[in-house]
Design an enzyme around this catalytic site. Structure first.
Site, PDB file in Angstrom:
ATOM      1  CB  SER A 157      -5.981  -3.429   8.597  1.00  0.00           C
ATOM      2  OG  SER A 157      -4.660  -3.780   8.928  1.00  0.00           O
ATOM      3  CG  ASP A 240      -1.438  -2.016   1.829  1.00  0.00           C
ATOM      4  OD1 ASP A 240      -1.168  -1.696   2.997  1.00  0.00           O
ATOM      5  OD2 ASP A 240      -2.606  -2.187   1.426  1.00  0.00           O
ATOM      6  CG  HIS A 272      -2.320  -0.512   5.860  1.00  0.00           C
ATOM      7  ND1 HIS A 272      -2.524  -1.781   5.359  1.00  0.00           N
ATOM      8  CD2 HIS A 272      -2.821  -0.523   7.128  1.00  0.00           C
ATOM      9  CE1 HIS A 272      -3.111  -2.534   6.276  1.00  0.00           C
ATOM     10  NE2 HIS A 272      -3.294  -1.799   7.358  1.00  0.00           N
TER      11      HIS A 272
END
Length: 297
Positions: A157, A240, A272
Site C-alpha cells: 500500500s 482491491d 487490500h
C-alpha cells in the site's frame, strides 16, 4: 484483465474517497472490522517471527527518533544470505515496524534476513521526509550487511509507494549505490494526485508540487537509470477497489513499455489487506514467488 474505469478526474470527491478507502472493498468483513483484524494479524505474525528468528530491534539508521529498523536474522552458516527490506502500509499515517516482521516467519526458515523499517508517519512526518527516510534506511542496511548475496525490497500500500520511490532514487546523492535485485510492490499507489482532495491528504497536507515529485509514475526515467537490473513484481488484490487496481495496472504498463523487467500479479481471492497478511505463510502464492526470485524455492 483488470477492468477499465472512469478517469479519477471525472469522479466526485465522494466517489474518489470511496475508491481510496480500501476497507470498504473487502468482501470478508465490515469496514471497521477488517482494519482491526489486519492490525491483529500483522501483530501476531510479528510476534511469531520474533520467537522464531534472532532479532536486532530498534537499530538506528539515522539520527531521528523514528529512524529505526528491526532485523530478523536466520540461524544459518550459509554465506548465501538474501535480505528483504519491508516497508509497511497504513496510508503514511498508521502502523509501524512493530507490526511489520510477519513475513520473517517463512523467510527466516529459508535463510533470509528480513528488515522492517520505521519512518515518521503523518502528521509528524511529511511525504518528502518519509521518502528521504526510507532511502536512507536502504543505504544504512547495505552498509551494515555488506555480505548479503542479494538485496530485495517489499512494500504494501503506502509502503509499495515508498518502495517504488526507493527504486526511483538518484543514488549519486548518497554514499553508496544499492543493487536491488528484486522488488515486490503490493497494492500500491504510484500517482499521488488523485488523493490530494481526499481524506487521505488531511494529515499529509500535500500540495500538487509535493504530490508530483513524490509520484513514482512521474519518475520512470530515473527508475530506469537506477533500477534497470531489478525484477519488479507489481501485485494487486482481486478485491482491491477499481481505482487501486488501475493504479497498479497503469504503473505496470508504463514500466513494461520502457523495457524494464516487470511482471504483474493479480492475486485471486484477496483484498487490500489479506494480500499482504498471507506472506506469513510459506505456501502462499506471493511468498513462493518471492522465494523463487531469491533462489530459495
Amino acid at each position: 484483465m483488470l477492468q477499465e474505469m472512469t478517469s479519477w478526474t471525472a469522479m466526485t470527491k465522494d466517489e474518489l474517497e470511496r475508491q481510496y478507502s480500501p476497507r470498504r472493498w473487502s468482501h470478508r468483513m465490515a469496514a471497521d472490522d477488517v482494519i482491526k483484524s489486519h492490525v491483529k494479524t500483522l501483530k501476531e505474525g510479528t510476534e511469531r517471527a520474533r520467537n522464531l528468528a534472532q532479532t536486532l530491534l530498534n537499530v538506528p539508521y539515522g539520527e531521528g527518533e523514528g529512524e529505526k529498523l528491526d532485523a530478523y536474522i536466520p540461524t544459518t552458516k550459509s554465506l548465501d544470505v538474501p535480505l528483504v527490506i519491508y516497508l509497511h502500509g497504513g496510508y503514511w499515517q498508521f502502523l509501524s515496524k512493530e507490526e511489520s516482521g510477519f513475513m520473517a516467519v517463512p523467510l527466516a526458515e529459508k535463510g533470509v534476513v528480513v528488515v522492517a523499517v520505521d519512518y515518521d508517519i503523518a502528521p509528524k512526518g511529511n511525504m518528502d521526509l518519509m521518502v528521504s527516510q526510507v532511502r536512507r534506511s536502504v543505504v544504512s542496511v547495505v552498509q551494515q550487511y555488506s555480505h548479503i548475496s542479494g538485496l530485495y525490497i517489499c512494500g504494501h500500500s503506502a509502503g509499495a509507494h515508498l518502495a517504488a520511490m526507493v527504486l526511483s532514487t538518484d543514488w549519486s546523492q548518497y554514499s553508496t549505490v544499492p543493487q536491488i535485485k528484486g522488488a515486490f510492490l503490493v497494492s500500491g499507489i504510484y500517482d499521488l494526485l488523485p488523493i490530494l482532495s481526499t481524506y487521505v491528504n488531511d494529515p499529509l497536507k500535500m500540495t500538487e508540487e509535493v504530490a508530483i515529485r513524490n509520484s513514482p509514475s512521474k519518475l520512470i526515467p530515473q527508475l530506469k537509470l537506477s533500477s534497470s537490473g531489478c525484477h519488479i513484481v507489481v501485485a494487486v488484490a482481486e478485491n482491491d477497489s477499481p481505482e487501486f487496481r488501475k493504479q497498479s495496472e497503469d504503473y505496470y504498463k508504463t514500466l513494461k513499455s520502457t523495457g524494464l523487467n516487470v511482471t504483474m500479479e493479480d492475486v485471486l481471492n484477496t483484498d487490500h489487506f489479506n494480500i499482504i497478511e498471507q506472506l506469513v505463510d510459506g505456501n502462499y502464492h506471493l511468498t513462493k514467488l518471492l522465494m523463487k526470485m531469491m533462489g530459495k524455492s
